[in-house]
Design an enzyme around this catalytic site. Structure first.
Site, PDB file in Angstrom:
ATOM      1  N   HIS A 272       0.825  -1.216   0.000  1.00 48.39           N
ATOM      2  CA  HIS A 272       0.000   0.000   0.000  1.00 48.39           C
ATOM      3  C   HIS A 272       0.858   1.266   0.000  1.00 48.39           C
ATOM      4  O   HIS A 272       0.473   2.274   0.593  1.00 48.39           O
ATOM      5  CB  HIS A 272      -0.993  -0.003   1.174  1.00 48.39           C
ATOM      6  CG  HIS A 272      -2.110  -0.987   0.977  1.00 48.39           C
ATOM      7  ND1 HIS A 272      -3.259  -0.677   0.300  1.00 48.39           N
ATOM      8  CD2 HIS A 272      -2.230  -2.287   1.349  1.00 48.39           C
ATOM      9  CE1 HIS A 272      -4.057  -1.749   0.268  1.00 48.39           C
ATOM     10  NE2 HIS A 272      -3.449  -2.733   0.887  1.00 48.39           N
TER      11      HIS A 272
ATOM     12  N   SER B 227     -14.484 -14.198 -23.298  1.00 44.80           N
ATOM     13  CA  SER B 227     -13.614 -14.905 -22.354  1.00 44.80           C
ATOM     14  C   SER B 227     -13.986 -16.371 -22.332  1.00 44.80           C
ATOM     15  O   SER B 227     -15.165 -16.713 -22.530  1.00 44.80           O
ATOM     16  CB  SER B 227     -13.799 -14.273 -20.972  1.00 44.80           C
ATOM     17  OG  SER B 227     -13.835 -15.260 -19.977  1.00 44.80           O
TER      18      SER B 227
ATOM     19  N   SER C 166      -5.950  -7.926 -13.069  1.00 44.83           N
ATOM     20  CA  SER C 166      -6.388  -6.727 -13.799  1.00 44.83           C
ATOM     21  C   SER C 166      -5.231  -6.097 -14.577  1.00 44.83           C
ATOM     22  O   SER C 166      -5.383  -5.754 -15.750  1.00 44.83           O
ATOM     23  CB  SER C 166      -7.020  -5.718 -12.844  1.00 44.83           C
ATOM     24  OG  SER C 166      -6.141  -5.397 -11.801  1.00 44.83           O
TER      25      SER C 166
ATOM     26  N   ASP D 218       1.242  -2.267 -10.149  1.00 49.96           N
ATOM     27  CA  ASP D 218       0.882  -3.494 -10.873  1.00 49.96           C
ATOM     28  C   ASP D 218       1.212  -3.433 -12.371  1.00 49.96           C
ATOM     29  O   ASP D 218       1.875  -4.334 -12.894  1.00 49.96           O
ATOM     30  CB  ASP D 218      -0.590  -3.846 -10.633  1.00 49.96           C
ATOM     31  CG  ASP D 218      -0.867  -4.067  -9.147  1.00 49.96           C
ATOM     32  OD1 ASP D 218       0.093  -4.257  -8.390  1.00 49.96           O
ATOM     33  OD2 ASP D 218      -2.043  -4.039  -8.760  1.00 49.96           O
TER      34      ASP D 218
HETATM   35  C1  GLA Z   1      -3.630  -3.344  -5.272  1.00 49.97           C
HETATM   36  C2  GLA Z   1      -3.457  -2.091  -6.115  1.00 49.97           C
HETATM   37  C3  GLA Z   1      -1.985  -1.669  -6.144  1.00 49.97           C
HETATM   38  C4  GLA Z   1      -1.411  -1.558  -4.732  1.00 49.97           C
HETATM   39  C5  GLA Z   1      -1.718  -2.815  -3.924  1.00 49.97           C
HETATM   40  C6  GLA Z   1      -1.332  -2.691  -2.454  1.00 49.97           C
HETATM   41  O1  GLA Z   1      -2.997  -4.419  -5.867  1.00 49.97           O
HETATM   42  O2  GLA Z   1      -3.932  -2.330  -7.426  1.00 49.97           O
HETATM   43  O3  GLA Z   1      -1.850  -0.462  -6.853  1.00 49.97           O
HETATM   44  O4  GLA Z   1      -1.883  -0.399  -4.105  1.00 49.97           O
HETATM   45  O5  GLA Z   1      -3.090  -3.135  -3.968  1.00 49.97           O
HETATM   46  O6  GLA Z   1       0.054  -2.619  -2.295  1.00 49.97           O
END
Ligand code: GLA
Length: 407
Positions: free
Chosen positions: A56, A89, A148, A192
Site C-alpha cells: 500500500h 472470455s 487486472s 501493478d
Molecule cells: C492493489 C493495487 C496496487 C497496490 C496494492 C497494495 O494491488 O492495485 O496499486 O496499491 O493493492 O500494495
C-alpha cells in the site's frame, strides 16, 4: 465502489499448472471454436505479479518491490476488416460487441470493462480497425496476483503488436493505468502495470512510485522460492475498502503537509515528524499513516537485505509488514492471519504476508529453496484443522513480461 471481476479463472492448482504450450494450444482452439478458424490468429501471454515489499505504498509515492510470475492471461486476437470489436472470455458468456466509433463512455460493470478501457485509450492513438479477442489463462482472480494489470497491459501489448501502433513499454503501462483508474474507477497505484510491463525474469522490480524511477534487482531462485497460499476468501467486494484506504492516506497527508516542509507525498514524512504531529490526525487516519511511514523504512530495509543476500532480515521485514496490515492498516482477515501465523512456525519459511491489497486472497511465503514441501505442509495442516479444507498452494518462477507465443 465495487470492482467487477476480471475473469473467473481457475484456481491455483489443478489444471492451471499445465505447461504454457498446452494451455496456449487449448486457448487457440477455443478461439477457433468461438470466432471461426483461420491462420491469422495471434496469441499473446501477459503475466500476473506478486508484490513482496512496499504494501500500500504505491499510491503514497513510496518504493515497492514486486515481481512478475509465470502465470498469466492468454490473449488470442484476430484483426477484422471492419471496425467491429468483440471481446470474449473462455470463463463466461458475457461478451462485448460494438463498433470502435461507438464504444461505451462509462463502465458497464462487466469483466470486459478492463480491456474496453484499454481499447478506448488506444482508439485515440492510432487504433482504427476492429478485431476479435478471446481471453483466458491460469491466473486466479481476486487472489492478489493482479489479474487486472495482467489483462490491461496484455491487451495494450497485443493491440500494439497487431496494429503496429508504435507504443513504448511506458505508453502501454500508462494506457493500462488509465483504463483501471479512469474507466473501471479503482484508484490504484502504479505498481501493478509496472510490475507486468517492465518484468525481467530472475529479478524483482525496485520501483520508486514518487518519480517512477526503477531498477531490476536479481532474485536468486537457487536460494529462495516464492510460494502463495490461497485463503479462498474472495476480495471482489472489498474494492470499496481499497478506495477508502486511498482517501484515508490522502487525508493524513492533507493534515500533515502544512507541518512538514518539502513533503510532496505521504512517503516523504519521517517517523519523527509523524510522532510530533500525529495528535492532529483522527485515530484511524493516524494508524494508516503509521503503516505507510514504517512500511517505507521496511521497504528500504528489504532492498538492503536483497542486495546483501540477508534472507533472515528479508523474512523478518516481510512478516513485520503483515503485522502492520493486521493492526494499523486493517486490510487482513482471519483466514490470512491463520496462514501467516502457521507459516512463521513452519520449517524453511523465511517470511510471510498477504499479497496485493489484502481483504482476502493469497498470502505470499518466502521459502528456503529445496524446503518447499516441509514449509507448506505445516501451513496447509493448520488451515485445514481450522476450516476443514486444504488451501491451494503454488510456487512461482519469475517472468519476462507480455509477449507473443506460438500456438
Ligand atoms: C492493489 C493495487 C496496487 C497496490 C496494492 C497494495 O494491488 O492495485 O496499486 O496499491 O493493492 O500494495
Amino acid at each position: 465502489m465495487t470492482r467487477p471481476q476480471v475473469l473467473p479463472t481457475p484456481g491455483l492448482s489443478d489444471d492451471a499448472a499445465a505447461p504454457t504450450e498446452t494451455l496456449a494450444r487449448r486457448h487457440a482452439e477455443a478461439f477457433d471454436a468461438r470466432f471461426g478458424a483461420g491462420d491469422d490468429v495471434r496469441l499473446f501471454l501477459s503475466p500476473g505479479r506478486v508484490n513482496l515489499f512496499g504494501g500500500h505504498l504505491d499510491y503514497n509515492g513510496g518504493p515497492v518491490l514486486p515481481t512478475a510470475i509465470d502465470r498469466g492471461t492468454f490473449i488470442a486476437l484476430r484483426r477484422r476488416s471492419d471496425d467491429e470489436v468483440r471481446l470474449a472470455s473462455v470463463f463466461g458468456d458475457a461478451t462485448f460487441e460494438g463498433s470502435l466509433d461507438r464504444l461505451p463512455s462509462e463502465r458497464t460493470g462487466s469483466w470486459f470493462d478492463y480491456p474496453l478501457g484499454v481499447v478506448r485509450g488506444l482508439h485515440g492513438r492510432g487504433l482504427t480497425e476492429g478485431f476479435d479477442i478471446l481471453y483466458g489463462g491460469n491466473l486466479p482472480v481476486g487472489a492478489g496476483l493482479s489479474s487486472s494489470a495482467s489483462i490491461c497491459v496484455g491487451t495494450a501489448y497485443a493491440l500494439d503488436q497487431s496494429f503496429a501502433l508504435g507504443l513504448s513499454v511506458a505508453d502501454r503501462v500508462d494506457v493500462a493505468l488509465d483504463a483501471e483508474r479512469g474507466f473501471v474507477g479503482v484508484q490504484c497505484g502504479i505498481m501493478d502495470p509496472y510490475a507486468v510491463g517492465f518484468a525481467r525474469p530472475g529479478h524483482v522490480l525496485w520501483l520508486d512510485c514518487k518519480d517512477r524511477s526503477f531498477e531490476h534487482l536479481p532474485l536468486d531462485f537457487d536460494r529462495l522460492s516464492i510460494g502463495v497460499v490461497d485463503s479462498g476468501v474472495q476480495r471482489a467486494l472489498a474494492r470499496g475498502e481499497f478506495n477508502r484506504r486511498v482517501s484515508e492516506c490522502a487525508e493524513a497527508f492533507r493534515i500533515l503537509a502544512p507541518k512538514v516542509e518539502g513533503a510532496d507525498v505521504l512517503r516523504d514524512i519521517t517517523r519523527e515528524q509523524l510522532d510530533e504531529h500525529e495528535h492532529l490526525l483522527p485515530d484511524v487516519v493516524r494508524r494508516r499513516a503509521r503503516h505507510v511511514v514504517d512500511e517505507v523504512a521496511r521497504t528500504f530495509d528489504a532492498r538492503d537485505a536483497f542486495l546483501s543476500g540477508d534472507l533472515e532480515r528479508l523474512g523478518r521485514t516481510m512478516t513485520a509488514t503483515h503485522r502492520s496490515f493486521q493492526t494499523n492498516y486493517e486490510c487482513s482477515c482471519e483466514e490470512l492471519d491463520v496462514l501467516v501465523d502457521a507459516a512463521v512456525e513452519s520449517p524453511g519459511v523465511i517470511g510471510a504476508r498477504l499479497t496485493g491489497a489484502g481483504f482476502g486472497g493469497c498470502v505470499v511465503v518466502l521459502v528456503a529453496a529445496g524446503r518447499e514441501e516441509e514449509a507448506t505442509g505445516g501451513i496447509v495442516r493448520a488451515f485445514e484443522a481450522r476450516y476443514g479444507k486444504r488451501p491451494p498452494v503454488a510456487f512461482f518462477q519469475g517472468d519476462e513480461g507480455p509477449r507473443g507465443i506460438d500456438r
